[in-house]
Design an enzyme around this catalytic site. Structure first.
Site, mmCIF file in Angstrom:
data_model
loop_
_atom_site.group_PDB
_atom_site.id
_atom_site.type_symbol
_atom_site.label_atom_id
_atom_site.label_comp_id
_atom_site.label_asym_id
_atom_site.label_seq_id
_atom_site.Cartn_x
_atom_site.Cartn_y
_atom_site.Cartn_z
ATOM 1 N NE ARG A 133 -1.626 -1.787 4.075
ATOM 2 C CZ ARG A 133 -2.296 -2.063 5.212
ATOM 3 N NH1 ARG A 133 -2.737 -1.079 5.975
ATOM 4 N NH2 ARG A 133 -2.527 -3.295 5.569
ATOM 5 C CG ASP A 186 0.626 5.880 4.557
ATOM 6 O OD1 ASP A 186 -0.070 4.858 4.622
ATOM 7 O OD2 ASP A 186 1.547 6.139 5.366
ATOM 8 N NE ARG A 193 5.195 10.125 5.198
ATOM 9 C CZ ARG A 193 3.948 10.109 5.679
ATOM 10 N NH1 ARG A 193 3.105 9.151 5.301
ATOM 11 N NH2 ARG A 193 3.548 11.037 6.514
#
Lengths: 250, 250
Positions: free
Chosen positions: A53, A55, A201
Site C-alpha cells: 500500500r 499512504d 518517510r
C-alpha cells in the site's frame, strides 16, 4: 480463458486516502476495481493485488498490481481500455500477461522510492502537492550522504518503523541511498529489498534533520543500533514521496 | 503614509474561475483582496489591479498587480506577510514599492506567455492540470516554426481573437515566437506588446494543426491576412497556458 495480468500504474496521490480500499474513502484500489468490474460485466468484483500500500497523498510512478481477467482484449490495448475509464489521476502505464502464479506482493524482490524536497524560498504553487517545502532552507547534502552510509546494508530497522505495525521481522536490506539535485529540488532515492511501514518517510525526516544540523551524521550509527523508533527523527510529510519501481525476479 | 506596491505573483489556475472577480466564483483577485483587506483592518476593501486577466484553469508564474497600502510592513517582509495568509495555490514572489502613478495594466510594455503540450503516449497523472495532452502525437515542430514566421511582427490579429470581445483596435506586435522541447513536452514561448482575448490559445491551437499536418505552414499567411477568426484553428485548452512575464518600461 482466464489470464493473469501484471499492470504498472502511476497515480497522483493528492486526492486519495491512500492505495488500499477503506470504507467511505476514495482509494486507488477501489477506482481500479470499479473499472475492471464494469469491464467484466459486473459478474463479480474483480480484485486487484498490489505490491503494497501507499499512504494518503503519497504518489506512485511505478506501482505494480496483478489481477485475473476473462476478457479477450488484446494485450497491447489493455492499458488504453483501462485508461479511458479510469479517472485522470490514475494512469495505467503498462499491462503484461504473466504466469498464473505471479503475485504482485509475495514475489516482490525489491522497491525503489524517491523523496523530493523543494528548497525554493517561495514555494512554487505548482509543486505544493508534489514536494515537501523547506521554506528556502538548503540542507548540507554531504552530511546527509555520510549519514546515509549507516543505513546501507542489512539491519533490524525498528528505528525507522512506525510504532503501529503488526510486522514482526523488521530486518530489511537497503541496497542504495542516493541524493540528486534537480534545480532547486533535492531528491533522495532509496532502494531495498523491502520497506517497513513509514520507513522511507522516517529515513527522509531523520536525514533531513542531519542536513539542517539538528543531528550529526555519526549519530545515525547509534540510531540504527538502537532498534527503537524514538531515537530517529520525525516522519517526513507524504506529498514528497513517490513509489518509483517495484522489482521482481526475471 | 500611503505606498503604491507592485507585486509579482504565481498561481496554479486549476481551482480558480480565472483571475478576475466574478460573483460566487473563486478567483485569484478575490483571494488577494480578501487577505489585503483583513491586513488593513477591514477599513475598506483593498483593491488590486492586475496587468490583465487570465481565464479559468490558466496559470501564471509572473502575473503583476498593483495596490496601495497604508501598512508599515518593511518591503522585504511584505511578500511573506501575504503568503502566510494566502491559499497555497497563490504565491507572492516579489513585492516592490513603485511610484504612485505606476499602473499594472496601463503601463504594460509587453508580455510573455508559455504554452505546454505533453506528448507522452500515456499522460503523466502529475501533468493533467499543467499541460495539454496530445495522446502520444508528436508534431512536426519545424513546420510549426515556419508557420510562426507569418505571425511575427505587427498585424491586425482579428484572426486570433475570440469573437466575444469589445476591443476595437486589434493591431498588436508579436516580437518572438519560439519552440523548445523539455523532455516529452513541447513549449511554445510567445512575446509581444499585447495580446487579444484568447490570442495565445488560438495561436497555439492553429500552430498545433500545422504540426499535425491538418494545415500547412504557408496557410498562416492567408489566415493572418484574413482578419477573420473563422479562418484560424481551434482555441487550445486552458491548462497548457502560463502567463510568464509582464514587461514594464524601466
Amino acid at each position: 480463458m482466464k489470464r493473469r495480468m501484471k499492470a504498472t500504474i502511476a497515480y497522483d496521490g493528492t486526492n486519495f486516502s491512500g492505495y488500499q480500499v477503506q470504507p467511505n474513502q476514495r482509494t486507488v484500489q477501489e477506482e481500479i476495481e470499479k473499472v475492471l468490474t464494469v469491464m467484466h460485466k459486473n459478474e463479480k468484483i474483480v480484485q486487484v493485488t498490489a505490491s503494497g500500500r501507499t499512504d494518503a497523498r503519497v504518489h506512485a510512478t511505478g506501482q505494480v498490481l496483478h489481477f485475473d481477467t476473462t476478457l479477450s482484449i488484446p494485450l497491447d490495448r489493455y492499458a488504453h481500455a483501462l485508461n479511458v475509464q479510469l479517472p485522470s489521476d490514475i494512469r495505467v502505464v503498462k499491462v503484461e500477461e504473466v504466469a498464473s502464479d505471479f503475485h504482485a506482493r509475495y514475489n516482490v524482490h525489491g522497491k525503489r522510492y524517491r523523496y523530493i524536497w523543494s528548497c525554493e524560498k517561495v514555494q512554487s504553487p505548482f509543486r505544493r502537492f508534489y514536494a515537501t517545502p523547506t521554506n528556502g532552507v538548503t540542507p548540507d547534502v554531504e552530511e546527509m550522504k555520510k549519514a546515509a552510509q549507516y543505513i546501507l546494508g542489512t539491519h533490524d530497522f525498528s528505528c525507522f518503523c512506525a510504532a503501529n505495525t503488526s510486522v514482526v521481522d523488521k530486518v530489511r536490506t537497503v541496497t542504495a541511498l542516493e541524493f540528486e539535485w534537480h534545480g532547486n529540488e533535492l531528491h533522495m532515492i532509496i532502494t531495498g529489498n523491502g520497506f517497513l511501514y513509514n520507513m522511507v518517510r522516517i529515513i527522509a525526516g531523520t536525514l533531513w534533520e542531519v542536513g539542517i544540523g539538528k543531528r550529526n551524521s555519526a549519530q545515525l550509527k547509534d540510531i540504527v543500533a538502537s532498534i527503537n523508533r524514538t531515537t530517529a527523527g520525525k516522519t517526513a510529510p507524504p506529498q514528497g514521496l513517490y513509489l518509483e519501481t517495484v522489482y521482481y525476479p526475471e
